[in-house]
Design an enzyme around this catalytic site. Structure first.
Site, PDB file in Angstrom:
ATOM      1  CE1 TYR A 149       3.527   2.326  -5.037  1.00  0.00           C
ATOM      2  CE2 TYR A 149       2.831   0.912  -3.227  1.00  0.00           C
ATOM      3  CZ  TYR A 149       3.315   2.155  -3.622  1.00  0.00           C
ATOM      4  OH  TYR A 149       3.754   3.033  -2.585  1.00  0.00           O
ATOM      5  CG  ASP A 165       4.776  -6.282  -1.303  1.00  0.00           C
ATOM      6  OD1 ASP A 165       4.285  -6.149  -0.017  1.00  0.00           O
ATOM      7  OD2 ASP A 165       4.990  -5.272  -1.790  1.00  0.00           O
ATOM      8  CE1 TYR A 207       2.066   7.776  -4.007  1.00  0.00           C
ATOM      9  CE2 TYR A 207       0.639   7.414  -2.317  1.00  0.00           C
ATOM     10  CZ  TYR A 207       1.386   7.170  -2.836  1.00  0.00           C
ATOM     11  OH  TYR A 207       2.255   5.778  -2.318  1.00  0.00           O
ATOM     12  CE  LYS A 231      -0.421  -0.887   2.206  1.00  0.00           C
ATOM     13  NZ  LYS A 231      -0.254   0.499   2.566  1.00  0.00           N
TER      14      LYS A 231
END
Length: 424
Positions: free
Chosen positions: A143, A244, A15, A273
């Protein structure tokens, strides 16, 4: 040329621009909740290395698990082979995840687990002779990752992938949930989603959402009843539900999984994660027996997906250790204490003119500004106050490790206050 100079000239970070990259800080060590910088600072990590390092750094049990496994073997292909770390991890996941999930597909990153979940859903309906059910529906503000199928279900307007809209499959987007986590529920909240189900259900393969917390799409905390109502809609209209939980899984919201707030089981659950405590890249897509069997009925008779590092033994071994560390401690009390202190430290910031909103849940604290912040400038201020915090857009947020002390949380809250007052 120093490491920082070489990095700035040759290494592309997430990013950021290759032309004018954001500043980078060199890490030379990490322990507990602290990152040790080459410039001499020891700073409290408020990000858990993008929400993954829930036990902090250099944890002795996770270190031991990694050492033991690497001395045995670090990797074998998962096609036609299996091993104890993968078997143990899959058993454990089926024990602790929402009841009814029965199959585990081990992937190598969160975005890939989303790709897997989407492919499962579409192939399921195709193998049931209903190939017209190929669209996904999702709330705006979400997202789900940066790979192509994942991008296609991220917010199409306010997300970070607008440039690729003409190259992405077009899916269906319902209005984002608006009622906060701890606010009074109103049935009108689910009405727009119901209307879209009524109109389009014959073409919808699955609903995908981030339960309770919309993460990188805006850090919104919304009402558990919305998730429960979405489950009911999927059941009513014959649509699969994909949850998710890459960011929320393993205790981050105060429940082991965010689905548990709503007491529902999705048809497909995506994890990543914190699965390995931030040590290794690993993800999983779990599904019900109905989905697993349905995917493999008819042509091609198999699920055509196989990442090279699927079921990596080293990652699985560390994941097993991470889950044991989590479950063998009073993690709920620790997360609740973090939530209480984040509220005490951050909620007063709503009085600042620059601040739009403050919200906290579990080990998540979010300060939404009225304007986007200058990341380079405000991050430097955070480091001056001993904190590592990575804002984006209008959002200054923290997701600290569960081992964070009261002093650590105070450092993070004070740094945010200092950065806002000085740099916005």
């Amino acid at each position: 040329m120093t490491n920082i100079e070489f990095d700035r000239k040759h290494i592309w970070h997430p990013y950021t621009s290759a032309i004018s990259p954001l500043p980078c800080y060199e890490v030379i060590g990490a322990s507990g909740t602290q990152l040790h910088l080459a410039s001499g600072e020891k700073i409290v990590d408020g990000m858990s290395s993008w929400w993954a390092a829930i036990h902090g750094y250099n944890h002795p049990q996770l270190n031991e698990a990694a050492h033991l496994q690497i001395d045995r073997f670090s990797h074998v292909m998962f096609g036609g082979l299996t091993h104890q770390p993968a078997v143990s991890l899959s058993k454990r996941l089926l024990e602790i995840c929402p009841e009814g999930l029965n199959r585990v597909f081990l992937a190598d990153s969160g975005s890939v687990s989303i790709e897997v979940g989407i492919k499962m859903a579409i192939q399921y309906w195709a193998c049931q002779g209903r190939s017209e059910k190929s669209k996904l529906i999702t709330p705006r503000g979400g997202y789900h990752g940066d790979t192509f199928a994942a991008m296609s279900v991220c917010d199409p307007v306010n997300g970070m992938h607008g440039l690729f809209r003409k190259s992405l499959i077009e899916h269906l987007f319902a209005p984002a949930p608006q009622i906060g986590f701890d606010k009074a529920w109103h049935p009108d909240e689910i009405a727009p989603m119901r209307e879209m189900f009524e109109t389009h259900h014959q073409h919808i393969a699955a609903l995908i959402l981030e339960p309770i917390v919309q993460g990188a799409g805006g850090m919104r905390l919304y009402h558990p009843e919305y998730v429960k109502q979405c489950r009911a809609l999927c059941d009513e209209f014959d649509v699969l539900m994909i949850c998710d939980e890459i960011a929320t899984g393993f205790g981050r919201t105060g429940e082991l999984f965010a689905c548990d707030h709503a007491k529902i089981t999705p048809d497909i659950l995506c994890l990543g994660k914190a699965l390995t405590g931030g040590y290794m890249t690993l993800a999983a897509a779990l599904c019900t027996e109905q989905v697993a069997v349905g995917v493999c009925e008819g042509e091609p008779g198999v699920f055509m997906h196989g990442p090279t590092f699927m079921g990596n033994p080293l990652a699985c071994a560390v994941a097993n250790a991470s889950i044991e560390v989590l479950l063998n401690q009073d993690w709920q009390t620790a997360v609740k204490a973090i939530e209480t202190q984040l509220k005490q430290g951050l909620m007063p910031l709503e009085d600042l003119a620059q601040v739009e909103n403050v919200r906290c849940l579990g080990a998540i604290g979010v300060v939404e500004m009225k304007r986007s912040v200058d990341v380079a400038i405000i991050q430097k201020a955070f480091i001056e106050k001993g904190a590592w915090i990575r804002p984006f857009g209008k959002l200054i947020y923290v997701m600290p490790p569960f081992i964070s002390s009261g002093g650590d949380i105070s450092t993070l809250c004070n740094a945010i206050k200092y950065g806002i007052e000085r740099c916005t």
